[in-house]
Design a protein around this motif. Structure first.
Motif, PDB file in Angstrom:
ATOM      1  N   ASN A  96      51.869  11.398 -12.880  1.00 24.91           N
ATOM      2  CA  ASN A  96      50.689  11.495 -12.010  1.00 24.91           C
ATOM      3  C   ASN A  96      50.966  12.382 -10.811  1.00 24.91           C
ATOM      4  N   LEU A 111      51.274  16.110 -11.883  1.00 27.11           N
ATOM      5  CA  LEU A 111      50.004  16.741 -12.261  1.00 27.11           C
ATOM      6  C   LEU A 111      49.198  17.152 -11.031  1.00 27.11           C
ATOM      7  N   HIS A 112      49.383  16.440  -9.942  1.00 25.19           N
ATOM      8  CA  HIS A 112      48.623  16.765  -8.734  1.00 25.19           C
ATOM      9  C   HIS A 112      49.359  17.739  -7.825  1.00 25.19           C
ATOM     10  N   TYR A 156      50.527  24.909 -12.108  1.00 24.33           N
ATOM     11  CA  TYR A 156      50.881  25.218 -13.489  1.00 24.33           C
ATOM     12  C   TYR A 156      49.691  25.858 -14.195  1.00 24.33           C
ATOM     13  N   ILE A 186      43.963  26.230 -18.885  1.00 25.62           N
ATOM     14  CA  ILE A 186      43.889  25.442 -17.651  1.00 25.62           C
ATOM     15  C   ILE A 186      44.817  26.056 -16.613  1.00 25.62           C
ATOM     16  N   GLU A 200      41.460  23.093  -9.890  1.00 30.35           N
ATOM     17  CA  GLU A 200      41.755  23.112 -11.318  1.00 30.35           C
ATOM     18  C   GLU A 200      40.675  23.934 -12.022  1.00 30.35           C
ATOM     19  N   VAL A 202      39.304  25.195 -15.621  1.00 27.92           N
ATOM     20  CA  VAL A 202      39.385  25.004 -17.072  1.00 27.92           C
ATOM     21  C   VAL A 202      38.397  25.944 -17.748  1.00 27.92           C
ATOM     22  N   ARG A 252      37.265  22.366 -10.783  1.00 25.73           N
ATOM     23  CA  ARG A 252      37.274  21.064 -10.108  1.00 25.73           C
ATOM     24  C   ARG A 252      38.141  21.206  -8.868  1.00 25.73           C
ATOM     25  N   GLU A 253      37.544  20.961  -7.728  1.00 22.40           N
ATOM     26  CA  GLU A 253      38.302  21.072  -6.481  1.00 22.40           C
ATOM     27  C   GLU A 253      38.310  19.714  -5.801  1.00 22.40           C
ATOM     28  N   PRO A 284      46.562   7.880  -7.678  1.00 24.74           N
ATOM     29  CA  PRO A 284      46.562   6.604  -8.405  1.00 24.74           C
ATOM     30  C   PRO A 284      47.975   6.238  -8.848  1.00 24.74           C
ATOM     31  N   VAL A 301      52.452  15.823 -18.366  1.00 30.15           N
ATOM     32  CA  VAL A 301      52.063  15.337 -19.693  1.00 30.15           C
ATOM     33  C   VAL A 301      51.739  16.550 -20.576  1.00 30.15           C
ATOM     34  N   GLY A 309      42.992   0.986 -13.356  1.00 31.10           N
ATOM     35  CA  GLY A 309      44.177   1.762 -13.001  1.00 31.10           C
ATOM     36  C   GLY A 309      44.401   2.928 -13.937  1.00 31.10           C
ATOM     37  N   LEU A 310      44.108   2.750 -15.209  1.00 37.40           N
ATOM     38  CA  LEU A 310      44.270   3.848 -16.162  1.00 37.40           C
ATOM     39  C   LEU A 310      42.919   4.327 -16.707  1.00 37.40           C
ATOM     40  N   VAL A 330      33.949  12.579 -13.257  1.00 35.29           N
ATOM     41  CA  VAL A 330      35.196  13.355 -13.358  1.00 35.29           C
ATOM     42  C   VAL A 330      35.796  13.598 -11.978  1.00 35.29           C
ATOM     43  N   LYS A 331      34.908  13.874 -11.029  1.00 39.65           N
ATOM     44  CA  LYS A 331      35.404  14.254  -9.697  1.00 39.65           C
ATOM     45  C   LYS A 331      35.890  13.053  -8.892  1.00 39.65           C
ATOM     46  N   THR A 383      41.328   9.113 -13.154  1.00 41.83           N
ATOM     47  CA  THR A 383      42.597   8.423 -12.952  1.00 41.83           C
ATOM     48  C   THR A 383      43.766   9.273 -13.432  1.00 41.83           C
ATOM     49  N   SER A 384      43.463  10.399 -14.038  1.00 49.44           N
ATOM     50  CA  SER A 384      44.527  11.337 -14.380  1.00 49.44           C
ATOM     51  C   SER A 384      44.047  12.736 -14.007  1.00 49.44           C
ATOM     52  N   ALA A 385      44.890  13.691 -14.161  1.00 50.34           N
ATOM     53  CA  ALA A 385      44.560  15.007 -13.627  1.00 50.34           C
ATOM     54  C   ALA A 385      43.894  15.944 -14.627  1.00 50.34           C
ATOM     55  N   ILE A 386      44.422  16.036 -15.828  1.00 57.76           N
ATOM     56  CA  ILE A 386      43.939  17.068 -16.741  1.00 57.76           C
ATOM     57  C   ILE A 386      42.726  16.606 -17.531  1.00 57.76           C
ATOM     58  N   SER A 421      38.757  16.970 -16.451  1.00 60.61           N
ATOM     59  CA  SER A 421      38.167  18.309 -16.478  1.00 60.61           C
ATOM     60  C   SER A 421      37.907  18.741 -17.915  1.00 60.61           C
ATOM     61  N   VAL A 431      34.285  19.719 -19.612  1.00 59.26           N
ATOM     62  CA  VAL A 431      34.017  21.012 -20.269  1.00 59.26           C
ATOM     63  C   VAL A 431      33.485  20.767 -21.674  1.00 59.26           C
TER      64      VAL A 431
END
Lengths: 361, 209
Positions: A37, A40-41, A45, A62, A73, A75, A87-88, A98, A149, A295-296, B188-189, B193-196, B199, B203
């Protein structure tokens, strides 16, 4: 007799060791997921990935960069002439990201799997296995070098993947904020230091996770759940048990009293809690958005006032994303989330409303 | 020999394709082959059917809303058999006929309620229950008006439509689709709970809807 007691003690020792090793695996999985997590933030990359859902394959590129402390980000769908999706996020701190907390182990069991290889990079398989049918199984393959990931699958209760993505090409551009990386690295090292047993104890108490999150104060899950932001930078205290939400107040004409609606979710599916509440702009004006998460997996519940006769729409599924629309006491309620449709239905059935009028002097 | 080898390879590729394990190149080549080869088309159909049957092995069976209508239609097309009027048994008490008729009607209604409401929403359940009540009522009335063994072909009742058991869903118009897209984007915004994945989901959703 002596032989029997020896056998029994051996079995007890073996079982204890098995239990301990399972616990250590779970703890390692949690640490890896939290590192993922963070990475990724905080990393910059870019890469190409294949995304599979509903029998369709999408080729995407991406790019994730950090500009002035905020994430950006981009995409792009490579197969079609479509606009880039950007996505900003606002400026962030590691403490706001998280985190997987020990409390989440009430609804997920975390396991470490074998090794994999994606886009030419070795990765470690990590599983978040749900303990009920309210959420999907999540399977990750996390890059050993940069904790990103590289492959991700969501699998439903029938053991069928509902969506998958996999990098076919991945490259770390740079880490713009060296201090940030050093800080992150330092805390990751701190979190991983010590004997496995010490580590297990620290994770049980949550201290290792807090340290790995840049040392900033992290509230325990129960306290975090109780904080509901109203979008204006303020935070309202909410009851974590019933999911009480206070919406922004709206003054009536004359300004002598204010009326607001309080939404309750009673009950919520196990493990889910309200994490935020805010106003969002929609095509019809401003709607209320309440975010519920375990959480997930997360669910957004949108409330919009119904000026026209109520309509029912068929539930929509797009990969792991389900959308359910219902009409409730003059409101159109739309639930969007990466959980099974039945979970959305459960959340919907728990919605309760209270109108409160406060006289102002 | 080469033909056998080719078909063996094609079968393997076909299996991989249906299991979603074939590469992009194999997919293209196999689809080209399928377009030209009728036997291969048949094989694809068979494999898909087998796969579908295996995947649905544990799936619940749902009765479609037009199930009863289909039975009525089938009965209407059946040839008229010898119409033998069966006289009621003389030793049956007078209350026997209406009671058994009512019991049959209630049982049929219960079966339809259970069958049609499998995997249905509360709204659907309510509508189908209403349909079943109508059926029970009709069956009871039919029982009151007819003797046992009445002529099925001559007594052609109105086919009971359970179309009302299907909730009337509105067709999402452009405005509603636009709003849903804005909801997905907000989710999404603000709820990610995850980054990739968020988005990527946004799409692909925008590409489909």
């Amino acid at each position: 007799m002596q032989l029997t007691s020896r056998v029994l003690s051996s079995i007890v020792v073996a079982l204890s060791m098995m239990g301990l090793s399972a616990q250590l695996f779970a703890n390692d999985a949690v640490i890896l997921l939290n590192q993922m997590n963070d990475a990724l933030h905080t990393l910059e990359y870019q890469g190409k990935l294949v995304y599979l859902k509903d029998g369709e394959a999408y080729n995407l590129s991406i790019k994730h960069v950090i500009e002035n402390g905020a994430e950006k980000e981009i995409v792009t769908l490579l197969d079609e002439n479509s606009d880039d999706y950007v996505r900003e996020s606002s400026a962030f701190s590691l403490s706001a990201l998280p985190k997987i907390t020990p409390q989440m182990q009430q609804v997920y069991s975390f396991d470490i799997g074998g090794m994999g290889k994606v886009a030419g990079r070795p990765c470690r398989i990590v599983l978040a296995r749900p303990k009920d049918r309210k959420r999907y199984l999540q399977k990750y393959c996390i890059d050993l070098d940069r904790s990103v990931v590289l492959k991700y699958s969501l699998i439903n209760q029938h053991h069928q993947p509902v969506e998958r993505f996999m990098f076919t090409d991945f490259e770390v551009i740079s880490t713009p904020d060296e201090d940030l990386e050093e800080s992150q690295l330092q805390h990751s090292v701190t979190a991983l230091a010590g004997t496995p047993h010490e580590l297990a104890n620290r994770i049980q108490t949550g201290s290792a996770l807090q340290e790995s999150a840049s040392g900033a104060d992290i509230l325990p899950l129960t306290d975090m759940d109780a904080v509901v932001s109203n979008g204006a930078g303020n935070a309202n205290r909410a009851s974590a048990d019933t999911g009480f939400v206070r919406q922004p107040q709206k003054a009536e004409v004359g300004g002598v009293s204010v009326q607001h609606t309080e939404w309750f979710f009673d009950p919520l599916p196990a493990g889910f809690r309200i994490v935020s509440s805010d106003k969002v702009k929609s095509s019809s004006g401003e709607d209320d958005q309440i975010v519920i998460s375990d959480g997930l997996s997360s669910v957004s519940v949108f409330f919009s006032t119904n000026n026209q006769p109520a309509k029912a729409y068929k539930p929509i599924r797009s990969g792991a994303l389900n959308i359910l629309t219902r009409n409730y006491q003059g409101y159109t309620v739309t639930l969007v989330g990466e959980v099974p449709e039945s979970t959305l239905q459960d959340i919907y059935e728990g919605i309760k409303r209270k109108r409160v009028t406060i006289d102002k002097q | 020999m080469s033909n056998t080898t080719k078909h063996t390879t094609q079968t393997e590729y076909l299996s991989a394709l249906l299991d979603d394990e074939a590469g992009a190149f194999e997919k293209r080549r196999l689809l080209d082959d399928v377009q030209q080869d009728q036997k291969l088309q048949q094989k694809v159909a068979t494999y898909s059917l087998i796969g579908e049957a295996m995947r649905n092995e544990h799936a619940s069976v749902t009765v479609r809303a037009n199930f009863l209508t289909g039975i009525h239609d089938q009965l209407a097309t059946e040839p008229a058999y010898n119409k033998v009027h069966i006289k009621p048994a003389a030793n049956q008490p007078s209350w026997f006929k209406p009671v058994t008729g009512m019991a049959l009607a209630a049982s049929l209604a219960a079966i339809i309620v259970v069958g049609v409401t499998t995997n249905q929403s509360p709204q659907k359940w309510q509508a189908s229950q209403q349909g079943a009540q109508v059926l029970a009522l009709q069956a009871t009335q039919s029982n009151e008006n007819n003797s046992v063994g009445a002529d099925l072909t001559a007594k052609k009742t109105e086919p009971l439509s359970l179309a009302t058991s299907e909730p009337q869903y509105a067709v999402p118009n452009a405005a509603w689709r636009k709003r849903l897209k804005s909801y997905v984007n907000s989710h999404v915004k603000y709820a990610s709970t995850s980054a990739i994945m968020p988005s990527v989901r946004a799409v692909s959703y925008a590409a489909n809807f």
